[in-house]
Design an enzyme around this catalytic site. Structure first.
Site, short mmCIF file in Angstrom:
data_model
loop_
_atom_site.label_atom_id
_atom_site.label_comp_id
_atom_site.label_asym_id
_atom_site.label_seq_id
_atom_site.Cartn_x
_atom_site.Cartn_y
_atom_site.Cartn_z
N LEU A 171 0.88 -1.16 0.00
CA LEU A 171 0.00 0.00 0.00
C LEU A 171 0.92 1.21 0.00
O LEU A 171 1.89 1.25 0.77
CB LEU A 171 -0.89 0.03 1.25
N ASP A 172 0.63 2.20 -0.86
CA ASP A 172 1.52 3.35 -0.88
C ASP A 172 1.44 4.12 0.43
O ASP A 172 0.51 3.94 1.23
CB ASP A 172 1.23 4.25 -2.09
N LYS A 173 2.41 4.96 0.66
CA LYS A 173 2.55 5.65 1.94
C LYS A 173 1.31 6.45 2.32
O LYS A 173 0.93 6.50 3.49
CB LYS A 173 3.77 6.58 1.88
N SER A 190 -1.76 5.86 1.49
CA SER A 190 -2.97 5.05 1.63
C SER A 190 -2.94 4.27 2.95
O SER A 190 -1.91 4.13 3.59
CB SER A 190 -3.09 4.06 0.47
#
Length: 252
Positions: free
Chosen positions: A110-112, A114
């Site tokens: 999960l990107d930072k 999100s």
């Protein structure tokens, strides 16, 4: 308390065994073997070697606990935490935040910016099967946008969007409007920042993104930063869906 999953260990390649024990990735396992740091039954291991139940495997003289003690965690990654294990520039890393006593890694980033559900495990083979795009495992997200959601937007997202920076067309997906600015979307692939990229192509800005389900595992009532051990029928189903008919045996 670590949830244990009993696995009857058939003969497997050594690099796969090391990854399944949570030591490292298969690629890093090959490097360990090449450097002579891995021994099987007291002898230095070689490439392509296979191991089976009863073999003693050591790394740097440390006896591995074995492939039978598995752990699978459902973790609520907060926004601001980076999915990485080694980045020296990351302020907050998943593995440091969770602080679990057994080395675990995650199935799908999960990107930072999100938040939401991450599945973590010391079972390297399970992680690989969950992440393999060809398997089409579902991941569900709740998304809030700056612009109001239109039916045209929903139809285009559902049909698949061409991402020019990645030169790829996304797979068709399920999408459901939840409010003027919110929708749920279920993907079967995991391209880098996929939902944000899809929305950007359609001139829509994402202001909030939360993953709420991975396959049969849901975020449930977890609070940001909390985790739970996955066990029982929930764990058995995860193995079944990941391995097909063999999953039932693996989860026993």
């Amino acid at each position: 308390m670590v949830e244990k999953v009993r696995v009857k260990m058939e003969e497997v390649r050594l690099n796969k065994y090391l990854a399944a024990c949570g030591v490292c990735s298969r690629r890093d396992a090959d490097r360990l073997i090449a450097s002579g740091r891995v021994c099987v039954n007291g002898a230095v291991a070689g490439f392509g070697m296979r191991v089976q139940t009863g073999d003693q495997v050591t790394v740097d003289g440390r006896v591995l606990a074995g492939k039978e003690d598995r752990v699978v965690l459902a973790y609520y990654k907060p926004a601001g935490v980076t999915c990485t294990e080694k980045d020296p520039f990351a302020d907050r890393m998943v593995t440091k935040e969770i602080g679990y006593p057994v080395r675990v890694t995650y199935a799908g980033r999960l990107d930072k910016d999100s938040e939401g559900l991450l599945i973590l495990s010391n079972d390297g083979d399970l992680i690989q099967r969950m992440m393999k795009g060809a398997n089409g495992h579902e991941k569900e997200y709740l998304v809030r946008t700056r612009q109001e959601i239109t039916q045209d937007f929903l139809d285009k997202m559902a049909a698949g969007v061409y991402l020019p920076d990645l030169e790829v067309q996304t797979r068709p997906c399920r999408i459901e409007k939840k409010g003027r600015h919110t929708f749920c979307i279920t993907l079967t692939q995991g391209l880098n920042r996929q939902i944000r990229r899809m929305c950007r192509v359609l001139l829509v800005d994402v202001v909030f993104l939360k993953r709420i389900r991975v396959m049969n595992i849901t975020l449930g009532g977890l609070n940001p930063g909390a985790y739970r051990v996955v066990g029982g029928e929930e764990l058995a189903r995860l193995y079944r869906e990941s391995y097909g008919s063999a999953g039932g045996r693996l989860a026993k």
